[in-house]
Write a protein that holds these residues in place. Structure first.
Motif, PDB file in Angstrom:
ATOM      1  N   SER A  31       0.682  -1.045   0.071  1.00  0.00           N
ATOM      2  CA  SER A  31       0.043   0.140  -0.146  1.00  0.00           C
ATOM      3  C   SER A  31       0.912   1.209   0.118  1.00  0.00           C
ATOM      4  CB  SER A  31      -0.973  -0.053   1.178  1.00  0.00           C
ATOM      5  OG  SER A  31      -0.209   0.117   2.383  1.00  0.00           O
ATOM      6  N   SER A  32       2.133   1.156   0.383  1.00  0.00           N
ATOM      7  CA  SER A  32       2.898   2.475   0.614  1.00  0.00           C
ATOM      8  C   SER A  32       3.259   2.844  -0.844  1.00  0.00           C
ATOM      9  CB  SER A  32       4.051   1.789   1.191  1.00  0.00           C
ATOM     10  OG  SER A  32       4.916   1.186   0.571  1.00  0.00           O
ATOM     11  N   LEU A  33       3.216   1.847  -1.770  1.00  0.00           N
ATOM     12  CA  LEU A  33       3.564   2.387  -3.210  1.00  0.00           C
ATOM     13  C   LEU A  33       2.338   3.303  -3.689  1.00  0.00           C
ATOM     14  CD1 LEU A  33       5.178  -0.888  -4.569  1.00  0.00           C
ATOM     15  CD2 LEU A  33       6.451   1.223  -3.642  1.00  0.00           C
ATOM     16  N   TRP A  34       1.104   3.221  -3.228  1.00  0.00           N
ATOM     17  CA  TRP A  34       0.079   3.959  -3.841  1.00  0.00           C
ATOM     18  C   TRP A  34      -0.508   5.131  -2.841  1.00  0.00           C
ATOM     19  CZ3 TRP A  34      -0.006   2.310  -8.654  1.00  0.00           C
ATOM     20  CH2 TRP A  34       0.287   1.356  -8.934  1.00  0.00           C
ATOM     21  N   ASN A  35       0.034   5.161  -1.578  1.00  0.00           N
ATOM     22  CA  ASN A  35      -0.254   6.284  -0.801  1.00  0.00           C
ATOM     23  C   ASN A  35      -0.114   7.633  -1.378  1.00  0.00           C
ATOM     24  OD1 ASN A  35      -1.350   4.396   1.005  1.00  0.00           O
ATOM     25  ND2 ASN A  35       0.369   4.280   2.250  1.00  0.00           N
ATOM     26  N   PHE A  36      -0.787   8.512  -0.876  1.00  0.00           N
ATOM     27  CA  PHE A  36      -0.386   9.891  -1.185  1.00  0.00           C
ATOM     28  C   PHE A  36      -0.326  10.705   0.218  1.00  0.00           C
ATOM     29  CE2 PHE A  36      -2.212   8.696  -5.257  1.00  0.00           C
ATOM     30  CZ  PHE A  36      -1.672   9.382  -5.966  1.00  0.00           C
ATOM     31  N   ASN A  37       0.527  10.577   1.058  1.00  0.00           N
ATOM     32  CA  ASN A  37       1.153  11.064   2.189  1.00  0.00           C
ATOM     33  C   ASN A  37       2.228  11.718   2.011  1.00  0.00           C
ATOM     34  OD1 ASN A  37       2.938   9.181   2.428  1.00  0.00           O
ATOM     35  ND2 ASN A  37       1.264   7.918   3.350  1.00  0.00           N
ATOM     36  N   ARG A  38       2.661  12.451   3.152  1.00  0.00           N
ATOM     37  CA  ARG A  38       4.018  13.157   2.859  1.00  0.00           C
ATOM     38  C   ARG A  38       5.245  12.374   2.891  1.00  0.00           C
ATOM     39  NH1 ARG A  38       7.178  14.162   7.289  1.00  0.00           N
ATOM     40  NH2 ARG A  38       5.860  13.120   8.855  1.00  0.00           N
ATOM     41  N   LYS A  39       5.280  11.230   3.376  1.00  0.00           N
ATOM     42  CA  LYS A  39       6.464  10.490   3.289  1.00  0.00           C
ATOM     43  C   LYS A  39       6.495  10.051   1.837  1.00  0.00           C
ATOM     44  CE  LYS A  39       7.628   8.522   7.805  1.00  0.00           C
ATOM     45  NZ  LYS A  39       7.767   7.251   8.615  1.00  0.00           N
ATOM     46  N   SER A  40       5.330   9.209   1.355  1.00  0.00           N
ATOM     47  CA  SER A  40       5.653   8.543  -0.091  1.00  0.00           C
ATOM     48  C   SER A  40       5.693   9.792  -1.203  1.00  0.00           C
ATOM     49  CB  SER A  40       4.408   7.895  -0.036  1.00  0.00           C
ATOM     50  OG  SER A  40       3.159   8.524  -0.388  1.00  0.00           O
ATOM     51  N   ILE A  41       4.987  10.872  -1.012  1.00  0.00           N
ATOM     52  CA  ILE A  41       5.035  12.032  -2.015  1.00  0.00           C
ATOM     53  C   ILE A  41       6.564  12.578  -1.939  1.00  0.00           C
ATOM     54  CG2 ILE A  41       4.251  14.194  -2.845  1.00  0.00           C
ATOM     55  CD1 ILE A  41       1.496  13.173  -2.026  1.00  0.00           C
ATOM     56  N   SER A  42       7.035  12.964  -0.827  1.00  0.00           N
ATOM     57  CA  SER A  42       8.524  13.131  -0.774  1.00  0.00           C
ATOM     58  C   SER A  42       9.340  12.386  -1.440  1.00  0.00           C
ATOM     59  CB  SER A  42       8.865  13.607   0.605  1.00  0.00           C
ATOM     60  OG  SER A  42       7.728  14.539   1.261  1.00  0.00           O
ATOM     61  N   LYS A  43       9.509  11.337  -1.032  1.00  0.00           N
ATOM     62  CA  LYS A  43      10.225  10.403  -1.636  1.00  0.00           C
ATOM     63  C   LYS A  43      10.036  10.112  -3.106  1.00  0.00           C
ATOM     64  CE  LYS A  43      10.406   7.159   2.308  1.00  0.00           C
ATOM     65  NZ  LYS A  43      10.145   5.752   2.769  1.00  0.00           N
ATOM     66  N   ALA A  44       8.836  10.098  -3.561  1.00  0.00           N
ATOM     67  CA  ALA A  44       8.725  10.023  -5.000  1.00  0.00           C
ATOM     68  C   ALA A  44       9.031  11.321  -5.759  1.00  0.00           C
ATOM     69  CB  ALA A  44       7.082   9.987  -5.348  1.00  0.00           C
ATOM     70  N   PHE A  45       8.912  12.510  -5.382  1.00  0.00           N
ATOM     71  CA  PHE A  45       9.562  13.636  -5.726  1.00  0.00           C
ATOM     72  C   PHE A  45      11.101  13.252  -5.823  1.00  0.00           C
ATOM     73  CE2 PHE A  45       5.757  15.691  -6.072  1.00  0.00           C
ATOM     74  CZ  PHE A  45       5.731  16.839  -6.883  1.00  0.00           C
ATOM     75  N   ALA A  46      11.802  12.917  -4.902  1.00  0.00           N
ATOM     76  CA  ALA A  46      13.285  12.988  -4.845  1.00  0.00           C
ATOM     77  C   ALA A  46      13.663  11.869  -5.895  1.00  0.00           C
ATOM     78  CB  ALA A  46      13.614  12.489  -3.582  1.00  0.00           C
ATOM     79  N   ILE A  47      12.973  10.748  -5.951  1.00  0.00           N
ATOM     80  CA  ILE A  47      13.166   9.538  -6.844  1.00  0.00           C
ATOM     81  C   ILE A  47      12.961   9.934  -8.343  1.00  0.00           C
ATOM     82  CG2 ILE A  47      12.719   7.305  -7.683  1.00  0.00           C
ATOM     83  CD1 ILE A  47      11.983   6.621  -4.506  1.00  0.00           C
ATOM     84  N   GLY A  48      11.877  10.740  -8.566  1.00  0.00           N
ATOM     85  CA  GLY A  48      11.370  11.091  -9.878  1.00  0.00           C
ATOM     86  C   GLY A  48      12.368  12.227 -10.510  1.00  0.00           C
ATOM     87  N   LEU A  49      12.570  13.082  -9.657  1.00  0.00           N
ATOM     88  CA  LEU A  49      13.643  14.231 -10.277  1.00  0.00           C
ATOM     89  C   LEU A  49      14.872  13.792 -10.338  1.00  0.00           C
ATOM     90  CD1 LEU A  49      12.083  17.144  -8.513  1.00  0.00           C
ATOM     91  CD2 LEU A  49      11.957  16.364 -10.940  1.00  0.00           C
ATOM     92  N   PHE A  50      15.450  12.812  -9.607  1.00  0.00           N
ATOM     93  CA  PHE A  50      16.901  12.399  -9.472  1.00  0.00           C
ATOM     94  C   PHE A  50      17.193  11.679 -10.763  1.00  0.00           C
ATOM     95  CE2 PHE A  50      20.088   9.326  -8.911  1.00  0.00           C
ATOM     96  CZ  PHE A  50      21.292   9.846  -8.753  1.00  0.00           C
ATOM     97  N   CYS A  51      16.191  10.525 -11.050  1.00  0.00           N
ATOM     98  CA  CYS A  51      15.895  10.075 -12.344  1.00  0.00           C
ATOM     99  C   CYS A  51      15.895  10.583 -13.621  1.00  0.00           C
ATOM    100  CB  CYS A  51      15.143   8.786 -12.294  1.00  0.00           C
ATOM    101  SG  CYS A  51      15.547   7.506 -10.896  1.00  0.00           S
ATOM    102  N   ALA A  52      14.992  11.881 -13.348  1.00  0.00           N
ATOM    103  CA  ALA A  52      14.761  12.575 -14.627  1.00  0.00           C
ATOM    104  C   ALA A  52      16.037  13.161 -15.186  1.00  0.00           C
ATOM    105  CB  ALA A  52      13.899  13.725 -14.334  1.00  0.00           C
ATOM    106  N   PHE A  53      16.969  13.554 -14.390  1.00  0.00           N
ATOM    107  CA  PHE A  53      18.205  14.238 -14.960  1.00  0.00           C
ATOM    108  C   PHE A  53      19.371  13.204 -15.171  1.00  0.00           C
ATOM    109  CE2 PHE A  53      15.765  17.614 -12.508  1.00  0.00           C
ATOM    110  CZ  PHE A  53      15.649  18.424 -13.723  1.00  0.00           C
ATOM    111  N   ILE A  54      19.177  11.978 -15.257  1.00  0.00           N
ATOM    112  CA  ILE A  54      20.107  11.097 -15.454  1.00  0.00           C
ATOM    113  C   ILE A  54      20.007  10.744 -17.140  1.00  0.00           C
ATOM    114  CG2 ILE A  54      20.970   8.841 -15.315  1.00  0.00           C
ATOM    115  CD1 ILE A  54      19.965   9.067 -12.269  1.00  0.00           C
ATOM    116  N   PRO A  55      21.212  11.011 -17.721  1.00  0.00           N
ATOM    117  CA  PRO A  55      20.953  11.021 -19.327  1.00  0.00           C
ATOM    118  C   PRO A  55      20.996   9.500 -19.780  1.00  0.00           C
ATOM    119  CG  PRO A  55      22.893  11.807 -18.619  1.00  0.00           C
ATOM    120  CD  PRO A  55      22.405  11.397 -17.181  1.00  0.00           C
ATOM    121  N   ILE A  56      20.181   8.856 -19.515  1.00  0.00           N
ATOM    122  CA  ILE A  56      20.052   7.283 -19.972  1.00  0.00           C
ATOM    123  C   ILE A  56      18.524   7.188 -20.773  1.00  0.00           C
ATOM    124  CG2 ILE A  56      21.359   6.260 -18.380  1.00  0.00           C
ATOM    125  CD1 ILE A  56      18.886   5.402 -16.664  1.00  0.00           C
ATOM    126  N   PRO A  57      18.267   6.334 -21.528  1.00  0.00           N
ATOM    127  CA  PRO A  57      16.965   6.185 -22.002  1.00  0.00           C
ATOM    128  C   PRO A  57      16.195   5.317 -21.084  1.00  0.00           C
ATOM    129  CG  PRO A  57      18.506   4.836 -23.275  1.00  0.00           C
ATOM    130  CD  PRO A  57      19.449   5.658 -22.178  1.00  0.00           C
TER     131      PRO A  57
END
Length: 164
Positions: A31-57
């Motif tokens: 369920s933690s993968l689908w929750n919209f709470n402070r912890k899961s959203i903060s982690k999602a932003f960190a992961i998503g933005l980190f991976c967004a700027f890695i130059p890989i397909p």
């Protein structure tokens, strides 16, 4: 905002039975993968933005397992990597290259052309500043987004408690 995100998020029960997802399929019931709470959203932003700027397909293929391992919101982690899409990628990665060149004190290629053929021709010259710039932007955007989401959530709670 939560209602909108939940409405457009995929149903986890449908995803975990997909055979094409491999090892991720059996982990998608958490369920933690689908929750919209402070912890899961903060982690999602960190992961998503980190991976967004890695130059890989296929940056989503990197963001998804990291989100599963760290119990971040999976749909948001995957969606955020699309900040660097085929339209924005040349501009963003050129900015990363310029940042890396400035930090390494390397002269910028004057006749830089936005084509893959040209990039492959001059890759031996631009790879170090480019990768350094991408790494710095990845880390900084990841940390700042995590802290900003934490602050926004806490500020909203503060306002609710104080009755603003």
């Amino acid at each position: 905002m939560k209602k909108l995100l939940k409405r457009y998020s995929p149903n986890p029960d449908e995803l975990k039975n997909h055979k094409h997802l491999g090892w991720l399929g059996k982990h998608l019931h958490h369920s933690s993968l689908w929750n919209f709470n402070r912890k899961s959203i903060s982690k999602a932003f960190a992961i998503g933005l980190f991976c967004a700027f890695i130059p890989i397909p296929f940056q989503m293929l990197l963001a998804a397992p990291i989100a599963v391992i760290s119990s971040a919101n999976l749909p948001l982690s995957i969606a955020l990597v699309w900040i660097t899409n085929p339209i924005t990628m040349p501009v963003i990665f050129y900015g990363c290259y310029k940042l890396g060149s400035w930090i390494l004190d390397v002269s910028i290629e004057k006749d830089l052309v936005m084509s893959l053929e040209y990039v492959w021709q001059v890759f031996n010259v631009i790879w170090q500043p480019f990768l350094l710039g991408c790494l710095i932007v990845s880390i900084v955007s990841s940390v700042l987004s995590y802290l900003l989401i934490q602050f926004i959530y806490r500020y909203k709670v503060y306002k609710r408690v104080k009755g603003f």
